[in-house]
Design an enzyme around this catalytic site. Sequence first.
Site, PDB file in Angstrom:
ATOM      1  N   HIS A 106      40.081  50.303  42.545  1.00 14.89           N
ATOM      2  CA  HIS A 106      40.068  50.039  43.993  1.00 14.89           C
ATOM      3  C   HIS A 106      40.705  48.705  44.343  1.00 14.89           C
ATOM      4  CE1 HIS A 106      37.395  53.375  45.379  1.00 14.89           C
ATOM      5  NE2 HIS A 106      37.201  53.436  44.088  1.00 14.89           N
ATOM      6  N   ASP A 144      44.296  42.240  48.783  1.00 12.36           N
ATOM      7  CA  ASP A 144      43.313  43.311  48.950  1.00 12.36           C
ATOM      8  C   ASP A 144      43.876  44.589  48.360  1.00 12.36           C
ATOM      9  OD1 ASP A 144      40.960  44.482  49.885  1.00 12.36           O
ATOM     10  OD2 ASP A 144      41.138  43.557  51.857  1.00 12.36           O
TER      11      ASP A 144
HETATM   12  P1  ADQ Z   1      36.096  46.128  49.985  1.00  8.60           P
HETATM   13  O1  ADQ Z   1      36.593  44.862  49.407  1.00  8.60           O
HETATM   14  O2  ADQ Z   1      34.652  46.209  50.218  1.00  8.60           O
HETATM   15  O3  ADQ Z   1      36.522  47.397  49.106  1.00  8.60           O
HETATM   16  P2  ADQ Z   1      37.355  47.275  52.497  1.00  8.60           P
HETATM   17  O4  ADQ Z   1      38.354  48.267  52.063  1.00  8.60           O
HETATM   18  O5  ADQ Z   1      37.778  46.469  53.652  1.00  8.60           O
HETATM   19  O6  ADQ Z   1      36.925  46.254  51.384  1.00  8.60           O
HETATM   20  O7  ADQ Z   1      36.066  48.068  52.905  1.00  8.60           O
HETATM   21  C1  ADQ Z   1      34.975  47.489  53.535  1.00  8.60           C
HETATM   22  C2  ADQ Z   1      34.131  48.604  54.150  1.00  8.60           C
HETATM   23  O8  ADQ Z   1      32.859  48.082  54.466  1.00  8.60           O
HETATM   24  C3  ADQ Z   1      34.744  49.124  55.415  1.00  8.60           C
HETATM   25  O9  ADQ Z   1      34.518  50.492  55.535  1.00  8.60           O
HETATM   26  C4  ADQ Z   1      34.001  48.345  56.493  1.00  8.60           C
HETATM   27  O10 ADQ Z   1      33.899  48.999  57.732  1.00  8.60           O
HETATM   28  C5  ADQ Z   1      32.653  48.177  55.863  1.00  8.60           C
HETATM   29  N1  ADQ Z   1      32.068  46.924  56.340  1.00  8.60           N
HETATM   30  C6  ADQ Z   1      32.546  45.688  56.189  1.00  8.60           C
HETATM   31  N2  ADQ Z   1      31.750  44.809  56.838  1.00  8.60           N
HETATM   32  C7  ADQ Z   1      30.748  45.505  57.377  1.00  8.60           C
HETATM   33  C8  ADQ Z   1      29.621  45.176  58.166  1.00  8.60           C
HETATM   34  N3  ADQ Z   1      29.330  43.930  58.548  1.00  8.60           N
HETATM   35  N4  ADQ Z   1      28.817  46.155  58.527  1.00  8.60           N
HETATM   36  C9  ADQ Z   1      29.061  47.424  58.178  1.00  8.60           C
HETATM   37  N5  ADQ Z   1      30.114  47.805  57.457  1.00  8.60           N
HETATM   38  C10 ADQ Z   1      30.946  46.862  57.056  1.00  8.60           C
HETATM   39  C11 ADQ Z   1      37.236  47.640  47.895  1.00  8.60           C
HETATM   40  C12 ADQ Z   1      38.607  46.977  47.794  1.00  8.60           C
HETATM   41  C13 ADQ Z   1      39.468  47.361  49.000  1.00  8.60           C
HETATM   42  C14 ADQ Z   1      39.587  48.881  49.066  1.00  8.60           C
HETATM   43  C15 ADQ Z   1      38.215  49.520  49.004  1.00  8.60           C
HETATM   44  C16 ADQ Z   1      38.310  51.038  48.906  1.00  8.60           C
HETATM   45  O11 ADQ Z   1      38.462  45.563  47.714  1.00  8.60           O
HETATM   46  O12 ADQ Z   1      40.740  46.780  48.905  1.00  8.60           O
HETATM   47  O13 ADQ Z   1      40.189  49.244  50.290  1.00  8.60           O
HETATM   48  O14 ADQ Z   1      37.472  49.065  47.898  1.00  8.60           O
HETATM   49  O15 ADQ Z   1      39.113  51.437  47.860  1.00  8.60           O
END
Ligand code: ADQ
Length: 468
Positions: free
Chosen positions: A162, A370
Amino acid sequence: MGCDGVTRLVVVSNRVGDLDKMEAAGGLAVALGAALKDTTGLWFGWDGTVVENNGDSLAPKLTRFNSVTTATIPLRRSDYKNYYLGYSNRVIWPTFHYRLDLATHRAAFIDGYKQANARIADQLVKLVSPRDLVWVHDYHLIPLAAELRRRNIDNRIGFFLHIPFPPPDIFLANPDHAWLIETLFSFDVIGFQTTSDLENFRRYVREHAKGRLESEDRLCAFGRSVIARTFPVGIDADFFHHMAHSPEAHGQIRRLRQRTLNRKQIIGVDRLDYTKGLPDRLRAFRRLLELYPENIKTVSLNQIAPPTREEVTAYVAIRKELEGLSGEINGEFGDFDWTPVRYIHRAVSRDTLAALFRGSAVGLVVPLRDGMNLVAKEYVAAQSEADPGVLILSRFAGAAEDLQEALIVNPYDRDGVTNAMQRALNMSLEERRERHRALFKRVCKRDAKHWYESFLAALKSCSPKRAA
Ligand code: ADQ
């Protein structure tokens, strides 16, 4: 799962999402929750608890949620320290995000990582049947297939990374680079988010592991051959769009507008992680108020940043920095009737997030690095066709490979980000609609279903491997 009526899907990841609520703040849980929603299968992972090293049972606890069974195990205290906080989050996470300066190498970390993966394999083998497809997720579990093979599991096993895969020059700085790569070759399919991650991996294999490209997506090394391809992760775009347009969401947006006196909102939603570029974006917002004072009292930045990995020092530092900066900006520019930066340090429900995205004129997604970034896709999916907001997206988020109609920025160039904010806040309705149409189409096309279906199709195309 409905995989092909015969095989069952066994998903393995560090944490198992809450299938009841899906409020977890974390991309992996969100993506897999969507993938498993309409399948039958088993989801195996850590339950989030820690037990003492001796005596306590690590046996999996099984719980059923409709057609999915979760199997969760606790971690031993030493594994929590060395495998989870240590090697996973103080070595692999920073290194794979190009932050060699934050990597801490200790013998106990790599030993703990190996031992924990072996213990996880011990528990998992009890639950795997011969025809199951096994899909392992992310950087905590790189050696898991090798451990399973050692236990005579010859099922098809896939791996999806990921997070980014760094260029060879960075990867080589990890003292365990050769072992990590060799162990990956026990999988049948290795999936990456972007073509640059895949290319970095291929370059390492060709230049440093005497490997060769056998066909367009097959790599050979260590006497084994794997499929290595990109499978960009997506979201359940339809579902998110509807959630942002529900009567409840309308109510939430109306209340938000009343509370903020119809001022324009810029929104950022990220786990509080040093890879997400949070302090830099606050500085860019401060610059927006300095360079373009017409935004004073007419625009606010809402940053939602729930805590993660608070036991790792680098995360404590980023929290302090962020709190300091938002306080400074509010002290300098705020007034009795206007708060420039609203910083919320907790998780919020998915439907509230969808409404907040829709109610915000600008989505600010500017990580320093990311894997993909699902927030960018969620922001696009939440917009209304008639009056969409503008996505500002870092060129170093995997999502930028596909979402080129966003305003693409270099997050290290503060004035560039500031100017993109100014441009987004003043963009004509026609341009906003045009950009959004193109972005929404892509987010819908490459959604969560497309992601898991294409990964599983690749995995099913492999013939089961004999134990190595
Ligand atoms: P993350 O680093 O966790 O994931 P991201 O892809 O942005 O990053 O996903 C975060 C998720 O958590 C989103 O669905 C977001 O809506 C949710 N989220 C964030 N803050 C929140 C909050 N305060 N309340 C509720 N929900 C919240 C890792 C990798 C990424 C990759 C994903 C999926 O680092 O690059 O996109 O996995 O493969």
